[in-house]
Structures are given as structure tokens and as C-alpha cells.
Design a protein around this motif. Structure first.
Motif, PDB file in Angstrom:
ATOM      1  N   ASP A  14       0.855  -1.184   0.000  1.00 15.35           N
ATOM      2  CA  ASP A  14       0.000   0.000   0.000  1.00 15.35           C
ATOM      3  C   ASP A  14       0.888   1.229   0.000  1.00 15.35           C
ATOM      4  O   ASP A  14       1.960   1.220   0.605  1.00 15.35           O
ATOM      5  N   GLY A  15       0.432   2.281  -0.630  1.00 19.56           N
ATOM      6  CA  GLY A  15       1.200   3.517  -0.614  1.00 19.56           C
ATOM      7  C   GLY A  15       1.622   3.926  -2.003  1.00 19.56           C
ATOM      8  O   GLY A  15       0.937   3.638  -2.984  1.00 19.56           O
ATOM      9  N   ALA A  16       2.773   4.603  -2.044  1.00 16.67           N
ATOM     10  CA  ALA A  16       3.223   5.177  -3.309  1.00 16.67           C
ATOM     11  C   ALA A  16       4.466   4.446  -3.769  1.00 16.67           C
ATOM     12  O   ALA A  16       5.417   4.294  -3.004  1.00 16.67           O
ATOM     13  N   PHE A  17       4.448   3.974  -5.007  1.00 17.65           N
ATOM     14  CA  PHE A  17       5.679   3.397  -5.525  1.00 17.65           C
ATOM     15  C   PHE A  17       5.776   3.483  -7.038  1.00 17.65           C
ATOM     16  O   PHE A  17       4.828   3.249  -7.753  1.00 17.65           O
ATOM     17  N   ALA A  18       6.946   3.912  -7.471  1.00 16.26           N
ATOM     18  CA  ALA A  18       7.363   3.742  -8.858  1.00 16.26           C
ATOM     19  C   ALA A  18       8.641   2.916  -8.742  1.00 16.26           C
ATOM     20  O   ALA A  18       9.636   3.396  -8.192  1.00 16.26           O
ATOM     21  N   ILE A  56       7.144  -0.315 -12.810  1.00  9.65           N
ATOM     22  CA  ILE A  56       5.857  -0.535 -12.124  1.00  9.65           C
ATOM     23  C   ILE A  56       5.410   0.741 -11.418  1.00  9.65           C
ATOM     24  O   ILE A  56       6.218   1.427 -10.804  1.00  9.65           O
ATOM     25  N   ARG A  57       4.106   1.017 -11.484  1.00 10.92           N
ATOM     26  CA  ARG A  57       3.549   2.137 -10.696  1.00 10.92           C
ATOM     27  C   ARG A  57       2.444   1.641  -9.788  1.00 10.92           C
ATOM     28  O   ARG A  57       1.715   0.709 -10.143  1.00 10.92           O
ATOM     29  N   ASP A  58       2.284   2.280  -8.635  1.00 13.65           N
ATOM     30  CA  ASP A  58       1.229   1.880  -7.702  1.00 13.65           C
ATOM     31  C   ASP A  58      -0.151   2.143  -8.315  1.00 13.65           C
ATOM     32  O   ASP A  58      -0.275   2.857  -9.304  1.00 13.65           O
ATOM     33  N   LYS A  59      -1.163   1.564  -7.688  1.00 15.49           N
ATOM     34  CA  LYS A  59      -2.495   1.598  -8.304  1.00 15.49           C
ATOM     35  C   LYS A  59      -3.134   2.985  -8.333  1.00 15.49           C
ATOM     36  O   LYS A  59      -4.117   3.199  -9.035  1.00 15.49           O
ATOM     37  N   ASN A  60      -2.591   3.944  -7.550  1.00 18.07           N
ATOM     38  CA  ASN A  60      -3.069   5.333  -7.628  1.00 18.07           C
ATOM     39  C   ASN A  60      -2.159   6.200  -8.497  1.00 18.07           C
ATOM     40  O   ASN A  60      -2.418   7.400  -8.649  1.00 18.07           O
ATOM     41  N   GLY A  61      -1.083   5.625  -8.967  1.00 14.14           N
ATOM     42  CA  GLY A  61      -0.147   6.388  -9.801  1.00 14.14           C
ATOM     43  C   GLY A  61       0.379   7.627  -9.080  1.00 14.14           C
ATOM     44  O   GLY A  61       0.517   8.687  -9.688  1.00 14.14           O
ATOM     45  N   LEU A  62       0.678   7.486  -7.783  1.00 18.29           N
ATOM     46  CA  LEU A  62       1.082   8.660  -6.997  1.00 18.29           C
ATOM     47  C   LEU A  62       2.421   9.240  -7.426  1.00 18.29           C
ATOM     48  O   LEU A  62       2.636  10.443  -7.362  1.00 18.29           O
ATOM     49  N   ARG A  63       3.336   8.362  -7.822  1.00 19.16           N
ATOM     50  CA  ARG A  63       4.655   8.831  -8.267  1.00 19.16           C
ATOM     51  C   ARG A  63       4.767   8.661  -9.773  1.00 19.16           C
ATOM     52  O   ARG A  63       4.278   7.673 -10.328  1.00 19.16           O
ATOM     53  N   TYR A  76      -2.011  18.899   6.159  1.00 23.37           N
ATOM     54  CA  TYR A  76      -1.959  17.495   6.596  1.00 23.37           C
ATOM     55  C   TYR A  76      -0.640  16.852   6.193  1.00 23.37           C
ATOM     56  O   TYR A  76      -0.015  17.271   5.215  1.00 23.37           O
ATOM     57  N   PRO A  77      -0.245  15.781   6.917  1.00 23.01           N
ATOM     58  CA  PRO A  77       1.008  15.102   6.554  1.00 23.01           C
ATOM     59  C   PRO A  77       0.893  14.339   5.239  1.00 23.01           C
ATOM     60  O   PRO A  77      -0.213  14.040   4.779  1.00 23.01           O
ATOM     61  N   CYS A  78       2.051  14.044   4.665  1.00 20.97           N
ATOM     62  CA  CYS A  78       2.097  13.185   3.480  1.00 20.97           C
ATOM     63  C   CYS A  78       2.628  11.821   3.900  1.00 20.97           C
ATOM     64  O   CYS A  78       3.630  11.748   4.613  1.00 20.97           O
ATOM     65  N   PHE A  79       1.960  10.756   3.457  1.00 16.76           N
ATOM     66  CA  PHE A  79       2.428   9.401   3.758  1.00 16.76           C
ATOM     67  C   PHE A  79       3.054   8.740   2.531  1.00 16.76           C
ATOM     68  O   PHE A  79       3.278   7.545   2.519  1.00 16.76           O
ATOM     69  N   TYR A  80       3.300   9.538   1.503  1.00 16.49           N
ATOM     70  CA  TYR A  80       3.682   8.935   0.217  1.00 16.49           C
ATOM     71  C   TYR A  80       5.068   9.338  -0.257  1.00 16.49           C
ATOM     72  O   TYR A  80       5.320   9.474  -1.449  1.00 16.49           O
ATOM     73  N   GLY A  81       5.970   9.589   0.691  1.00 12.27           N
ATOM     74  CA  GLY A  81       7.355   9.802   0.294  1.00 12.27           C
ATOM     75  C   GLY A  81       7.797  11.245   0.283  1.00 12.27           C
ATOM     76  O   GLY A  81       8.854  11.557  -0.256  1.00 12.27           O
ATOM     77  N   THR A 102      -5.400   6.074  -0.071  1.00 13.09           N
ATOM     78  CA  THR A 102      -5.091   4.713   0.383  1.00 13.09           C
ATOM     79  C   THR A 102      -5.463   4.569   1.852  1.00 13.09           C
ATOM     80  O   THR A 102      -5.538   5.567   2.576  1.00 13.09           O
ATOM     81  N   PRO A 103      -5.652   3.334   2.336  1.00 19.82           N
ATOM     82  CA  PRO A 103      -5.935   3.172   3.764  1.00 19.82           C
ATOM     83  C   PRO A 103      -4.744   3.630   4.605  1.00 19.82           C
ATOM     84  O   PRO A 103      -3.612   3.549   4.178  1.00 19.82           O
ATOM     85  N   LEU A 104      -5.030   4.120   5.777  1.00 22.30           N
ATOM     86  CA  LEU A 104      -3.948   4.544   6.662  1.00 22.30           C
ATOM     87  C   LEU A 104      -3.699   3.471   7.711  1.00 22.30           C
ATOM     88  O   LEU A 104      -4.586   2.717   8.071  1.00 22.30           O
ATOM     89  N   TYR A 105      -2.516   3.457   8.217  1.00 18.98           N
ATOM     90  CA  TYR A 105      -2.144   2.437   9.184  1.00 18.98           C
ATOM     91  C   TYR A 105      -1.854   3.084  10.527  1.00 18.98           C
ATOM     92  O   TYR A 105      -1.258   4.150  10.597  1.00 18.98           O
TER      93      TYR A 105
END
Ligand code: SF4
Length: 465
Positions: free
Chosen positions: A168-172, A184-191, A396-401, A457-460
Motif C-alpha cells: 500500500d502507498g506510493a511506488f514507482a 511498475i507504478r502503484d495503483k493510484n499512480g502517486l509517483r 496534513y502530513p504526506c504518507f507517500y514519500g 489509500t488506507p492509513l495504518y
């Protein structure tokens, strides 16, 4: 960064940039140039891994790309396929084990991985992998994908698909094997992650500005939830989930990316310019009287141009950037911190004296740099300084890098708009609203979470804590 000695960074930082080439005679040299074009995305460390069909070799180290790779280091990296990484660490420490690409040698062959973004369920995945016997070399979240792939079932592609579904989260990600390359890109295409053709092969990059440098022709972006495989069969597309949406990080356009990059088909300079236009329209309606428009170099210049075009006010070079300031300047006292801003930026007094200035800045994080810039302009003779922020207030904080980890560090959460204006010593202050941002960007397929608090994305719990 050592917070004891260095004043905390006043601007946001991107976690990193990735670049790779497939089937290129000078793969490691091209990757060096690609990383050089992405240097603005991370200056703490750099690395390149090269696959020659039978093995993967990797060289990495701390520092700028030109520090890590002298000619001899690049000559060691033989092979036609290569991936590289520039790093600014938000997750994991800055120890060498976390510098990427991360290389793993396993029974199924070697794999190297380069990652931009942040895996938000990393802590849960790491605990579960360790319980099953995985031993991690570093503390970065990027190593997790290698362990997940090794534990998967079926072909390598199937293992990558299974691994991506657990993240879960942001990844390229770029993944290099001895023979193939995966993007590969994450399902939200955040990066962001784009693909180009070069000769008979391909290049992949966090930003398209790197393609221009190596003479590659842009084809398209990797789609959210997509795995693109480069092999002897050419370029093939696979998906690992059907649950996808486009939510590219708005901050890429606002601040991180180079103005000559196109992200998801949109030019960064053009996007910034349109935010300046909207701010100018708003000010015209409210009757703001001013003489000139200036931007904080470099990322706010495009918005200042847009403001000038829309308002008819002249665009002036009121601030000049000194390009030769070392990035490790130590600023332990207030006087030295003030000098630090003056070392980086100078006010062009003959342009701004007795002028009512509209000052465009891309974003407002902790506010201290903006305050010093307003004071710098006033000390140089500006009559009025009207601060215009070409993005909404960051709340708000960023959880995606991106290194916004708590609300307390964000000045817009600590003060009312009027108090903030007084704190900055500005004569007026305004931001874009989220709706105006959507209007400027022509849609809502963006992540605006640090402005809205609505996350894709869901938060943890461990992150929230
Ligand atoms: S929360 Fe903000 S910085 Fe983080 S990915 Fe979303 S838009 Fe970008």
C-alpha cells in the motif's frame, strides 16, 4: 540531516528519482546522465546497477551523482540494461545499506530494485516477513519488495504481481534482472514514471527531462497498477490489479519536478503558469493594486509569469539566486540563518525600490524562508509585498514519500490567515483553494491529500501514531 547543527529544511523534499535503460550499448553512461537530470529529486546518495545477461553489478555511494560516479566506476558497470537511483531519505536512515539500487542474489537469479515513493504498510509487512525468516540488510521500505518477490509463487512476473498487490502507498519501481527490466507504478499512480524509445531499446524515468538529455523519444507513462516488462519480446504490458485510479502527486507539478518535464502528459511549467493566472484573476476581482510581479526562484517563476500575463503587470527579476551555495551550510545561530537566506537569494534593489510587489511562491510549509524573503525585499526598498501562494494551504502530513510527517510543523495549521500574513510581514496573503487548483490543472486526477486530508489509500495505525 543532523538537526543539532543544521537548521531544518524549509522546503519539502521528494524522496528520490529513478531512471533505467534497456538494450543500450552504453547503459551505465546513459543512466549516469539520466540520474544527473534527476539530481533535483535527491542529493544524498546515488547508485547504478547494470545487467549483462549473466550477472548484475552495482555501484552506489553517498553524495551527488558526479561524486559517486567517476569514469572508472562507470566503466566497471558493463551490460546493456541498467537502473539507477538518486535518493533523499524520508523512510529508513541514510546508512549505505539503504542506498539504492538494492541488489539481492537468490536461487531464482539476481534482482536489483530502485524505488521512488513510500510503502505505508512497510512496518506490518516487515514484521510478518521477519517472523517467516526474512533477514533485512537495511531499514528502508524499498527492500521489502525483494523479500516479497522471493516468497511469491510461479514465474517472476507472477511473483512481482503478487508482491505489488501486498503493497500500500506510493511506488514507482524499477526492477532489473540479469536479462530484463520491469517498470511498475502503484495503483493510484502517486509517483510519476515515463517510458521512451531510444534506438532499438527503451528508457524509463521519473521525469521526462532525463529523456531529452540522452536523446530518447517519449512514448507514454506507465499507468497506475501497470507492470511494463522490457525483454527480448520488446515492451509488454501487464496489470497486477483492476482497482486503479489516477492520483498523481500534485506537489510534483507545484514544486518537485523540473519545469521542462511532462508528467502524465502535462507540462510542469504550463501547469504552474496556469496557477499564477488563477491567482491574478482573483486579485483583479478584489482590486489589488501593484506595480510588478516577481517569483521565488526557481520553482515559482512559471507561476509568476502566468500572474503577469493575466494581470498585465510587468514580470521582473526581483530575486536572484546564487547557484553556488553548498547544500550543507551549517546555520546554528539566527544571524547565520539570516545570512543563509541571503547567500541563496539576493534582492535586486534597483528593480524593487519603492514598488508594490506581488510575490509568487509555490507553497508554504514552515513559513520561515518566506518570512525572510519578504524582509529581504522590504530591506531592499519594496513599498508593499503581497504574497501569493500558487497552491492551497498545506494542512496534513504526506504518507507517500514527501517529508511532511506531522501537522505541527506546518505553519498553516498553527495560525489564522491574518496572523500568518502578519508573521510573514506581508501586506496581504492569499492561497489557491483546492477548487481553484483543480480548475488550473483541468481535472481532479491528482493527490491533494496534504491540502484536503482525504487520502487515496488506507492509513495504518503505526503511521498515524
Ligand atoms: S499528500 Fe501531498 S505531497 Fe504527498 S503525494 Fe499527496 S499531494 Fe503529494
Amino acid at each position: 540531516m543532523n538537526q543539532m547543527n543544521n537548521f531544518p529544511s524549509q522546503k519539502l523534499h521528494e524522496e528520490c528519482g529513478v531512471f533505467g535503460v534497456y538494450q543500450q550499448p552504453d547503459a551505465s553512461f546513459l543512466t549516469f546522465f539520466g540520474l544527473h537530470a534527476l539530481q533535483h529529486r535527491g542529493q544524498e546518495a546515488a547508485g547504478i546497477a547494470c545487467g549483462d545477461g549473466t550477472q548484475i553489478l552495482c555501484v552506489k555511494g553517498k553524495g551527488l551523482v558526479t561524486d559517486v560516479f567517476e569514469k572508472d566506476a562507470l566503466s566497471q558497470l558493463t551490460g546493456a540494461n541498467s537502473i539507477g537511483h538518486v535518493r533523499y531519505s524520508t523512510e529508513g536512515g541514510d546508512e549505505i545499506e539503504n542506498v539504492q539500487p538494492i541488489l539481492a542474489k537468490a536461487h531464482m537469479g539476481s534482482l536489483a530494485v530502485a524505488h521512488n515513493g513510500q510503502i505505508i504498510n512497510a512496518q506490518d509487512l516487515r514484521c510478518s516477513l521477519e517472523e517467516k525468516g526474512s533477514i533485512f540488510r537495511g531499514s528502508s521500505d524499498s527492500e521489502i519488495i525483494l523479500h516479497l518477490i522471493q516468497r511469491g509463487k510461479g514465474s517472476l512476473l507472477e511473483k512481482i504481481q503478487q508482491a505489488c498487490n501486498l503493497l500500500d502507498g506510493a511506488f514507482a519501481f524499477l526492477i532489473l534482472t540479469e536479462k530484463n527490466l520491469y517498470a511498475i507504478r502503484d495503483k493510484n499512480g502517486l509517483r510519476p514514471l515515463s517510458i521512451a524509445r531510444k534506438g532499438n531499446g527503451f528508457a524509463v524515468s521519473s521525469e521526462t527531462c532525463a529523456f531529452d538529455l540522452i536523446g530518447a523519444d517519449y512514448i507514454r507513462d506507465v499507468q497506475p497498477g501497470e507492470i511494463v516488462k522490457f525483454s527480448s519480446k520488446g515492451m509488454q504490458s501487464f496489470s497486477y490489479t483492476s482497482c486503479v485510479q489516477e492520483r498523481i502527486c500534485a506537489m510534483e507539478y507545484i514544486y518537485f519536478a523540473r519545469p521542462d518535464s511532462n508528467i502524465c502528459g502535462r507540462n510542469v511549467h504550463t501547469m504552474r503558469r496556469s496557477t499564477g493566472r488563477i491567482l491574478a484573476k482573483k486579485d483583479r476581482l478584489q482590486g489589488l493594486q501593484a506595480d510588478i510581479v516577481i517569483g521565488v526562484p526557481d520553482s515559482s517563476l512559471s507561476a509568476a509569469m502566468g500572474y503577469s500575463e493575466e494581470s498585465g503587470l510587468p514580470y521582473e527579476m526581483g530575486l536572484v539566486k546564487n547557484r553556488y551555495v553548498g547544500r550543507t551550510f551549517i546555520e546554528p545561530t539566527q544571524a547565520q540563518r539570516d545570512m543563509g537566506v541571503k547567500m541563496k537569494l539576493s534582492a535586486n534593489a534597483s528593480v524593487i525600490q519603492n514598488k508594490r510587489i506581488v510575490l509568487l511562491d509555490d507553497s508554504l510549509v514552515r513559513g520561515t524562508t518566506s518570512k525572510r524573503i519578504v524582509l529581504l525585499l522590504k530591506e531592499a526598498g519594496a513599498k508593499e509585498v503581497h504574497v501569493r501562494i500558487a497552491s492551497p494551504a498545506i494542512l496534513y502530513p504526506c504518507f507517500y514519500g514527501v517529508d511532511i510527517s506531522s501537522r505541527k510543523e506546518l505553519i498553516s495549521t498553527q495560525m489564522s490567515r491574518d496572523d500568518l500574513c502578519a508573521y510573514l510581514h506581508a501586506d496581504s496573503l492569499s492561497f489557491l483553494s483546492i477548487q481553484e487548483m483543480e480548475e488550473a490543472y483541468g481535472g481532479s486526477s491528482f493527490c491533494f491529500s496534504c491540502f484536503s486530508g482525504k487520502y487515496p489509500t488506507p492509513l495504518y495505525q503505526n503511521i498515524l501514531e
